[in-house]
Each structure stands twice: as structure tokens, then as C-alpha cells.
Design a protein around this motif. Structure first.
Motif, PDB file in Angstrom:
ATOM      1  N   ASP A  51       0.831  -1.205   0.000  1.00  0.00           N
ATOM      2  CA  ASP A  51       0.000   0.000   0.000  1.00  0.00           C
ATOM      3  C   ASP A  51       0.870   1.261   0.000  1.00  0.00           C
ATOM      4  O   ASP A  51       0.532   2.261  -0.642  1.00  0.00           O
ATOM      5  CB  ASP A  51      -0.933   0.002   1.214  1.00  0.00           C
ATOM      6  N   ALA A  52       1.973   1.225   0.731  1.00  0.00           N
ATOM      7  CA  ALA A  52       2.879   2.379   0.758  1.00  0.00           C
ATOM      8  C   ALA A  52       3.520   2.609  -0.606  1.00  0.00           C
ATOM      9  O   ALA A  52       3.707   3.755  -1.040  1.00  0.00           O
ATOM     10  CB  ALA A  52       3.954   2.183   1.827  1.00  0.00           C
ATOM     11  N   LEU A  53       3.855   1.524  -1.298  1.00  0.00           N
ATOM     12  CA  LEU A  53       4.434   1.667  -2.640  1.00  0.00           C
ATOM     13  C   LEU A  53       3.445   2.274  -3.628  1.00  0.00           C
ATOM     14  O   LEU A  53       3.848   2.877  -4.631  1.00  0.00           O
ATOM     15  CB  LEU A  53       4.886   0.303  -3.167  1.00  0.00           C
ATOM     16  N   LEU A  54       2.167   2.123  -3.352  1.00  0.00           N
ATOM     17  CA  LEU A  54       1.135   2.633  -4.249  1.00  0.00           C
ATOM     18  C   LEU A  54       0.569   3.978  -3.818  1.00  0.00           C
ATOM     19  O   LEU A  54      -0.164   4.606  -4.590  1.00  0.00           O
ATOM     20  CB  LEU A  54      -0.013   1.615  -4.336  1.00  0.00           C
ATOM     21  N   GLY A  55       0.903   4.436  -2.598  1.00  0.00           N
ATOM     22  CA  GLY A  55       0.319   5.676  -2.107  1.00  0.00           C
ATOM     23  C   GLY A  55       1.340   6.678  -1.605  1.00  0.00           C
ATOM     24  O   GLY A  55       1.599   7.694  -2.247  1.00  0.00           O
ATOM     25  N   TRP A  56       1.933   6.376  -0.480  1.00  0.00           N
ATOM     26  CA  TRP A  56       2.854   7.321   0.154  1.00  0.00           C
ATOM     27  C   TRP A  56       4.083   7.613  -0.694  1.00  0.00           C
ATOM     28  O   TRP A  56       4.493   8.766  -0.854  1.00  0.00           O
ATOM     29  CB  TRP A  56       3.267   6.769   1.517  1.00  0.00           C
ATOM     30  N   GLU A  57       4.677   6.574  -1.278  1.00  0.00           N
ATOM     31  CA  GLU A  57       5.922   6.805  -2.017  1.00  0.00           C
ATOM     32  C   GLU A  57       5.710   7.600  -3.302  1.00  0.00           C
ATOM     33  O   GLU A  57       6.500   8.500  -3.606  1.00  0.00           O
ATOM     34  CB  GLU A  57       6.636   5.484  -2.284  1.00  0.00           C
ATOM     35  N   ASP A 269      -1.622  17.270  -3.602  1.00  0.00           N
ATOM     36  CA  ASP A 269      -1.944  17.983  -2.374  1.00  0.00           C
ATOM     37  C   ASP A 269      -0.700  18.094  -1.504  1.00  0.00           C
ATOM     38  O   ASP A 269       0.281  17.366  -1.681  1.00  0.00           O
ATOM     39  CB  ASP A 269      -3.038  17.243  -1.608  1.00  0.00           C
ATOM     40  N   ALA A 270      -0.745  19.005  -0.542  1.00  0.00           N
ATOM     41  CA  ALA A 270       0.402  19.219   0.343  1.00  0.00           C
ATOM     42  C   ALA A 270       0.595  18.071   1.322  1.00  0.00           C
ATOM     43  O   ALA A 270       1.660  17.928   1.914  1.00  0.00           O
ATOM     44  CB  ALA A 270       0.241  20.528   1.103  1.00  0.00           C
ATOM     45  N   THR A 271      -0.450  17.252   1.503  1.00  0.00           N
ATOM     46  CA  THR A 271      -0.347  16.130   2.434  1.00  0.00           C
ATOM     47  C   THR A 271      -0.897  14.866   1.788  1.00  0.00           C
ATOM     48  O   THR A 271      -1.669  14.919   0.831  1.00  0.00           O
ATOM     49  CB  THR A 271      -1.127  16.399   3.738  1.00  0.00           C
ATOM     50  N   HIS A 272      -0.497  13.735   2.331  1.00  0.00           N
ATOM     51  CA  HIS A 272      -1.035  12.439   1.935  1.00  0.00           C
ATOM     52  C   HIS A 272      -1.661  11.815   3.168  1.00  0.00           C
ATOM     53  O   HIS A 272      -0.964  11.513   4.149  1.00  0.00           O
ATOM     54  CB  HIS A 272       0.071  11.534   1.393  1.00  0.00           C
ATOM     55  N   GLU A 273      -2.985  11.659   3.140  1.00  0.00           N
ATOM     56  CA  GLU A 273      -3.726  11.145   4.297  1.00  0.00           C
ATOM     57  C   GLU A 273      -3.351  11.904   5.568  1.00  0.00           C
ATOM     58  O   GLU A 273      -3.140  11.321   6.635  1.00  0.00           O
ATOM     59  CB  GLU A 273      -3.495   9.641   4.452  1.00  0.00           C
ATOM     60  N   GLY A 274      -3.222  13.227   5.407  1.00  0.00           N
ATOM     61  CA  GLY A 274      -2.961  14.097   6.549  1.00  0.00           C
ATOM     62  C   GLY A 274      -1.506  14.257   6.918  1.00  0.00           C
ATOM     63  O   GLY A 274      -1.174  15.011   7.841  1.00  0.00           O
ATOM     64  N   ASN A 275      -0.604  13.572   6.234  1.00  0.00           N
ATOM     65  CA  ASN A 275       0.811  13.643   6.589  1.00  0.00           C
ATOM     66  C   ASN A 275       1.589  14.375   5.505  1.00  0.00           C
ATOM     67  O   ASN A 275       1.328  14.221   4.317  1.00  0.00           O
ATOM     68  CB  ASN A 275       1.387  12.232   6.764  1.00  0.00           C
ATOM     69  N   SER A 276       2.556  15.174   5.925  1.00  0.00           N
ATOM     70  CA  SER A 276       3.390  15.940   5.004  1.00  0.00           C
ATOM     71  C   SER A 276       4.829  15.472   5.108  1.00  0.00           C
ATOM     72  O   SER A 276       5.263  14.972   6.156  1.00  0.00           O
ATOM     73  CB  SER A 276       3.317  17.430   5.345  1.00  0.00           C
ATOM     74  N   ILE A 277       5.591  15.637   4.030  1.00  0.00           N
ATOM     75  CA  ILE A 277       7.021  15.332   4.096  1.00  0.00           C
ATOM     76  C   ILE A 277       7.810  16.491   4.676  1.00  0.00           C
ATOM     77  O   ILE A 277       9.012  16.373   4.921  1.00  0.00           O
ATOM     78  CB  ILE A 277       7.593  14.974   2.706  1.00  0.00           C
ATOM     79  N   LEU A 278       7.158  17.629   4.892  1.00  0.00           N
ATOM     80  CA  LEU A 278       7.846  18.794   5.433  1.00  0.00           C
ATOM     81  C   LEU A 278       7.915  18.693   6.952  1.00  0.00           C
ATOM     82  O   LEU A 278       7.151  17.978   7.600  1.00  0.00           O
ATOM     83  CB  LEU A 278       7.116  20.068   5.024  1.00  0.00           C
ATOM     84  N   ARG A 279       8.818  19.442   7.547  1.00  0.00           N
ATOM     85  CA  ARG A 279       8.976  19.478   8.992  1.00  0.00           C
ATOM     86  C   ARG A 279       8.899  20.934   9.451  1.00  0.00           C
ATOM     87  O   ARG A 279       9.911  21.587   9.699  1.00  0.00           O
ATOM     88  CB  ARG A 279      10.321  18.859   9.411  1.00  0.00           C
ATOM     89  N   GLY A 280       7.676  21.458   9.533  1.00  0.00           N
ATOM     90  CA  GLY A 280       7.516  22.835   9.971  1.00  0.00           C
ATOM     91  C   GLY A 280       7.904  23.831   8.906  1.00  0.00           C
ATOM     92  O   GLY A 280       8.084  23.502   7.731  1.00  0.00           O
ATOM     93  N   VAL A 281       8.065  25.082   9.300  1.00  0.00           N
ATOM     94  CA  VAL A 281       8.400  26.174   8.387  1.00  0.00           C
ATOM     95  C   VAL A 281       9.805  26.648   8.701  1.00  0.00           C
ATOM     96  O   VAL A 281      10.137  26.918   9.858  1.00  0.00           O
ATOM     97  CB  VAL A 281       7.402  27.338   8.540  1.00  0.00           C
ATOM     98  N   PRO A 282      10.691  26.742   7.698  1.00  0.00           N
ATOM     99  CA  PRO A 282      12.048  27.232   7.962  1.00  0.00           C
ATOM    100  C   PRO A 282      12.030  28.633   8.570  1.00  0.00           C
ATOM    101  O   PRO A 282      11.157  29.444   8.251  1.00  0.00           O
ATOM    102  CB  PRO A 282      12.694  27.237   6.562  1.00  0.00           C
ATOM    103  N   LYS A 283      12.980  28.922   9.458  1.00  0.00           N
ATOM    104  CA  LYS A 283      13.062  30.251  10.062  1.00  0.00           C
ATOM    105  C   LYS A 283      13.284  31.318   9.004  1.00  0.00           C
ATOM    106  O   LYS A 283      12.740  32.409   9.074  1.00  0.00           O
ATOM    107  CB  LYS A 283      14.186  30.281  11.102  1.00  0.00           C
ATOM    108  N   THR A 284      14.141  30.991   8.035  1.00  0.00           N
ATOM    109  CA  THR A 284      14.361  31.881   6.898  1.00  0.00           C
ATOM    110  C   THR A 284      14.029  31.102   5.648  1.00  0.00           C
ATOM    111  O   THR A 284      14.677  30.101   5.354  1.00  0.00           O
ATOM    112  CB  THR A 284      15.824  32.365   6.833  1.00  0.00           C
ATOM    113  N   ALA A 285      13.037  31.548   4.918  1.00  0.00           N
ATOM    114  CA  ALA A 285      12.604  30.810   3.728  1.00  0.00           C
ATOM    115  C   ALA A 285      13.716  30.794   2.700  1.00  0.00           C
ATOM    116  O   ALA A 285      14.326  31.829   2.420  1.00  0.00           O
ATOM    117  CB  ALA A 285      11.353  31.455   3.143  1.00  0.00           C
ATOM    118  N   PRO A 286      14.049  29.636   2.127  1.00  0.00           N
ATOM    119  CA  PRO A 286      15.071  29.548   1.087  1.00  0.00           C
ATOM    120  C   PRO A 286      14.553  30.150  -0.210  1.00  0.00           C
ATOM    121  O   PRO A 286      13.348  30.339  -0.372  1.00  0.00           O
ATOM    122  CB  PRO A 286      15.308  28.049   0.937  1.00  0.00           C
TER     123      PRO A 286
END
Length: 326
Positions: A51-57, A269-286
Motif C-alpha cells: 500500500d505504501a508503494l502505491l500511495g505514500w511513495e 496535495d500538500a499532504t497524503h492522508e494528513g501527513n506531510s514530508i515537510l517538517r515545519g516552516v524554515p526560520k528563513t525561507a530559502p
């Protein structure tokens, strides 16, 4: 330069790898189902993995502009574990999924009777579901393993030109080629093939039906080996067309046999089943051009879609910025 890594285990890799791969020219990958490094204890753990190979990845890959497909199978090593064998009965419900482009990895690890059975059953499933097959050759006794593999392929309903035999080297390539199969080579930092040996094989046997992969996983491996092979080919005098054939058109042709290959990377979408690959917002945006993309970067135009003889195969790809062209 555009690159298709036809065998890489991205579940084991980080988003840094996706970012580096995109910068190197990788625009598509196929992730074969394989051993996790420790034994699975029940079929249910396979199903969560599939399921992960077909969705999350695919979601993670798309965030970095990379098209992700997978192959599904009971791998050779775990075919020897009675706890895992019931997975064979459940494979059909996964083999009908859109992004499953082959049955794999199948083949041999220790060349046991249990592996004989699993290989024969899964080649039959590939034939029934009109899918090609990705076959793993053993790390030990490679030539004997290849010959046994070819015997089982000949006895199956799947034609050899729908079979990709992987992890080949100088001792096995000729017989695999004579057997009518597609030829897969895994390039590793210290084991399997390296760039120079790969170039030597290409000089001797040519680029026809040859696929080069990194097979990068949880062990010592390098997801940029495909680009390094491409660079080595150019340095050795191969043309850009040769490189494109081996690193792009050949994988497209093989996995296109499934009729399911879709190389357009749509926005997600920014998330997959409510989960994002990001970890918060950078202090200084790149800067925008260096930030991880939630959709394929807008400043990299979609190249004109190439004609492909197989219906249902879209081969649109995104061109690299000029700074990364070979």
C-alpha cells in the motif's frame, strides 16, 4: 539529460535523495517490492508495504517532480519463509493497480525448491495480468542461477521479451542476451557493477535492451549512480542518443509493456492522508528555486511529449536547468 532509474528502493531513502536525484536529471523511477532487511512475520506486513508503494511513495516522489511506479511480488528471499508464502494468493488484487508496471522482484536467492515454486507461480501471474516481470539473479552462483532462471522462463507462458533479468554482470550478460530477455545492471559503490565495467559491457554488447539502475536501498548504495554511468558513457565516447536510449528510452519501452506507464507528474496535495514530508516552516525561507517543491517546479517547463509506439504510455518529462546538462 533525462534519467529513468528502473530499480531503486526509495522507501529506504530520504527526501534529500529525491532532491539530489531530480537535480541530477532523474525524472522517473520504478520501485520493486523487496526484502526489508529483516524477516517479515506475517502477510499483513507485506500488504501495508505494498500500500505504501502505491500511495505514500508516489506522493513523496511527486513533491520533487519525479514519476514513481512500482512492481509487486513475493521476493525470492522470503519465498523460503512459510509465514510469507500466503502472500502469493493475495497478489492478484495488487497486480490490477494502475501504477504497478511489472511483477517483481522475483527469481532466486538460494535456488531452493520453494524459490522454484514462487518464481513459476509469479511468472504465470505476470502472463495472466499482461505484465512484464523483473527477475532478480542470485548474489551467489550467478551463472547457475541465470541458467536456472532461463529454464523456468522458457517453461512459462511469459515470453522472454517480457522479462527483465537484473543484477547481471560480465559472466551472465551473454546468456541472458541470447535468451531474448531485457538486460538489467545494478551499479553500486563497492559491489555489483561500477561505471567503468558498465561502459565496457556496453562497448561489447551495445545498448539494445540494456537498463542501468542504482538499486539503492537501506545498505551502502548510491541513488545517483545512474547519472554517473551516463557521464562515464559520454566520457568514453558514447553519444547523447546512446545515453538517452540506455537511461531513458529502454526503461520506458520495457515498463511500457504494462500499458500503465504514466510519466507526467501532476501537482499533488500538500499532504497524503494528513501527513506531510515537510517538517515545519524554515526560520528563513530559502530561495524559491532551491526549496522543496510541493508540485513540480514551475520554472522548469514540461518538455514536448515524445511519440511512443505503445498506447497509454505518456513520456512527457521535465527538462533540467542548463546548469545540470551534460
Amino acid at each position: 539529460m533525462r534519467i529513468f532509474d528502473p530499480h531503486i528502493h526509495m522507501t529506504s531513502r530520504t527526501t534529500d535523495d529525491y532532491e539530489a536525484m531530480y537535480t541530477s536529471g532523474v525524472r522517473a523511477v520504478v520501485e520493486p517490492a523487496f526484502w526489508l532487511g529483516q524477516p517479515r512475520t506475517s502477510p499483513a506486513s507485506f500488504f501495508d508495504y505494498f500500500d505504501a508503494l502505491l500511495g505514500w511513495e508516489p506522493f513523496r516522489a511527486a513533491q520533487y517532480g519525479i514519476a514513481h511506479h512500482c512492481t509487486i511480488a513475493l521476493n525470492p528471499k522470503e519465498a523460503n519463509d512459510p509465514r510469507c508464502v500466503p502472500v502469493l494468493d493475495e497478489l492478484p488484487r495488487y497486480l490490477v493497480k494502475d501504477h504497478v508496471v511489472a511483477v517483481g522482484e522475483i527469481g532466486y536467492d538460494s535456488m531452493t525448491p520453494a524459490e522454484d515454486t514462487a518464481l513459476a507461480v509469479q511468472l504465470q501471474l505476470a502472463a495472466e495480468y499482461a505484465l512484464p516481470a523483473l527477475v532478480h539473479t542470485p548474489h551467489r552462483d550467478k551463472l547457475a542461477g541465470l541458467r536456472r532462471t532461463l529454464d523456468v522462463v522458457r517453461e512459462s507462458a511469459l515470453p522472454p521479451d517480457h522479462v527483465l533479468i537484473d543484477h547481471l554482470n560480465e559472466t551472465t550478460v551473454k546468456e541472458a542476451k541470447d535468451g531474448g530477455c531485457w538486460l538489467g545492471f545494478s551499479v553500486y559503490p563497492d559491489t555489483k557493477m561500477d561505471e567503468e565495467r558498465m561502459v565496457a559491457v556496453l562497448r561489447e554488447y551495445g545498448p539494445e535492451k540494456v537498463l542501468v539502475n542504482s538499486a539503492a536501498d537501506w545498505g551502502k548504495s548510491d541513488p545517483l549512480k545512474t547519472r554517473k554511468v551516463a557521464d562515464a558513457m559520454l566520457e568514453a565516447g558514447f553519444t547523447e542518443d546512446d545515453v538517452d536510449r540506455v537511461l531513458w528510452r529502454n526503461p520506458v519501452a520495457f515498463y511500457g509493456l504494462s500499458g500503465r506507464l504514466d510519466l507526467d507528474v501532476a501537482g499533488t496535495d500538500a499532504t497524503h492522508e494528513g501527513n506531510s514530508i515537510l517538517r515545519g516552516v524554515p526560520k528563513t525561507a530559502p530561495p524559491a528555486e532551491s526549496a522543496p517543491a510541493q508540485t513540480p517546479p514551475a520554472d522548469i517547463p514540461l518538455a514536448e511529449t515524445e511519440a511512443d509506439p505503445r498506447a497509454g504510455v505518456r513520456t512527457g518529462h521535465r527538462s533540467l536547468p542548463a546548469t545540470t546538462e551534460a
